[in-house]
Motif scaffolding. Structure first.
Motif: not given
Lengths: 247, 227
Positions: B168-190
């Motif tokens: 649960g440390v909100v570092e770079l990878m965790a933010r990618g994961d968060a974006i994926n669950s909130m808004n998975p549209e075009g997650i590949l680019y993120v």
């Protein structure tokens, strides 16, 4: 009282007894040369004297202090005992000048500028002022060894121990190192392990012949080379003089 | 689709850069501590009196034998059950330091053994104490020898820090994961952008340390670099 007194030194590695009761003395400014076949404990003896590898039994005295006494502060004593190694052991990360000055700065606590000046003088005395800024890897063997001698001299030792200082050198470079050592004779006490018979003959006040962990015989070069008492001494000196030349 | 993805990425850039900041902080703190402990413990292992070298040896074996994820879970969830509640960030620092120190001991130990024995003998013969010998003669050479191995470990630690997202440390990878669950549209680019950021960091660290290695190379002594 003698300056350096070595009394009945014994040293073993495991079951192998390398030194079997060695005794001798060195006086102020005297030059003594230790000769003998390889593996007879000559290098071990030198390391027993400055307690880098303390003896198992026996005593070493310098200027009235017992070095083999565990309460003696050897870091203080070693400043008075120079050591010159067969394979130089210059500090690889320091320039020639820094190699000579680091002992002055960090052990004797002399100011940096003064230490550098003194170190430069020492390098000059061994003919290496031009190499002051070079690293050991950039120097020839003979130059490295002269830096090694300058490093020892800078500490103002009362005695310098030389452990086969020319054995790792090309024949051509040996002369430079021996010249420096000759120039020191009579100015500081020297205890030299070497195979350079010509040097021993010309410079030594006394030659000590060691074999099998014992001193077989010792005496003036004149006596040792011309009428040694022991048959074994004559045999050894005869053979080695053929190899290394009489100068 | 492409546009949507890029739009998603651009909208989330500040969010991602904040995470990048956490990643860098986590890495720098951990690498600094692990290096300090690594050097001290390597010295302890080489020059200490028993049982110190043995204890260090056991520590090294244990922590080189555990996956980082297991270490993180033990420190964060395991200790929490025992009443020790660490913030996720600190738990991650402790985990990374424990893990990386074990590896760095090896790096510095091999660098120490690369310094010839005669260096120590010569220093002591000048009248240097053991501590002065280690400080003025051994360490400067050890640090030079250890730069290649250490820079490797530095970048491994940076990449490993991404595993901290699991506690649960909100570092770079965790933010990618968060974006994926909130808004998975075009997650590949993120995710590609995140990968790019890691790559740039690793690349610059290697470049920087390469420069250091050259800058402090002992003339004629260090091995010449092969490219």
């Amino acid at each position: 009282m003698h300056m350096l007194e070595v009394k009945e030194i014994h040293k073993s590695y495991g079951s192998c007894e390398v030194l079997k009761g060695i005794s001798f003395t060195v006086d102020k400014d005297e030059t003594k040369v230790i000769i003998g076949t390889s593996g007879t404990g000559k290098s071990t003896l030198l390391k027993c004297i400055n307690q880098i590898d303390p003896p198992d039994k026996g005593e070493v005295w310098l200027d009235g202090e017992e070095l083999t006494n565990l309460s003696t502060d050897m870091n203080r004593i070693r400043q008075k005992i120079g050591f010159v190694f067969q394979d130089f052991n210059l500090f690889n990360h320091l320039t020639a000048l820094q190699n000579v000055s680091i002992g002055l700065e960090k052990v004797k606590k002399i100011e940096k500028e003064k230490a550098k000046a003194r170190a430069f003088d020492e390098l000059k005395n061994v003919g290496l002022e031009k190499q002051a800024g070079q690293y050991p890897a950039q120097l020839s063997g003979g130059q490295k060894q002269r830096v090694g001698i300058a490093r020892a001299l800078a500490m103002d030792p009362v005695i310098i121990l030389f452990d086969e200082p020319t054995s790792a050198l090309d024949p051509e470079l040996i002369g430079d190192v021996l010249d420096v050592m000759k120039s020191l004779a009579g100015k500081v006490a020297m205890l030299i392990v070497t195979h350079e018979m010509g040097f021993a003959r010309n410079v030594a006040d006394e030659i000590i012949f060691m074999e099998g962990g014992n001193i077989i015989e010792s005496g003036s070069p004149e006596k040792m080379f011309n009428n040694a008492n022991k048959e074994r001494t004559r045999e050894f000196l005869g053979r080695i003089s053929c190899l290394y030349g009489k100068e | 689709m492409v546009l949507l993805g890029i739009n998603n990425l651009i909208n989330n850039l500040p969010f991602l850069f904040e995470g990048l900041g956490v990643t860098i902080l986590l890495t720098l703190i951990s690498v600094a501590l692990a290096t300090l402990f690594g050097i001290l413990l390597a010295m302890g292992r080489c020059y200490g009196r028993q049982p110190l070298p043995f204890i260090i040896y056991i520590y090294e074996k244990v922590f080189r034998g555990l996956p980082l994820l297991v270490i993180f879970f033990l420190i964060y969830f395991g200790l929490s059950q025992q009443g020790i509640h660490l913030k996720a960030f600190y738990a991650a620092v402790i985990g990374l330091v424990l893990h990386s120190t074990a590896y760095q001991i090896q790096i510095f130990r091999s660098a120490i053994s690369a310094v010839p024995d005669g260096q120590k003998t010569a220093a002591m013969s000048l009248g240097m104490s053991k501590l002065k010998t280690i400080y003025y003669i051994i360490t400067p050479q050890v640090l030079r020898f250890s730069i290649p191995g250490w820079s490797n470990e530095f970048t491994i630690l940076l990449k490993d820090s991404s595993i901290a997202f699991s506690i649960g440390v909100v570092e770079l990878m965790a933010r990618g994961d968060a974006i994926n669950s909130m808004n998975p549209e075009g997650i590949l680019y993120v995710l590609l952008f995140i990968a790019f950021l890691y790559f740039i960091l690793v690349f610059s660290i290697n470049r920087g340390l390469n420069y250091l290695e050259k800058r402090y190379r002992i003339s004629g002594y260090a091995a010449t670099s092969v490219r």
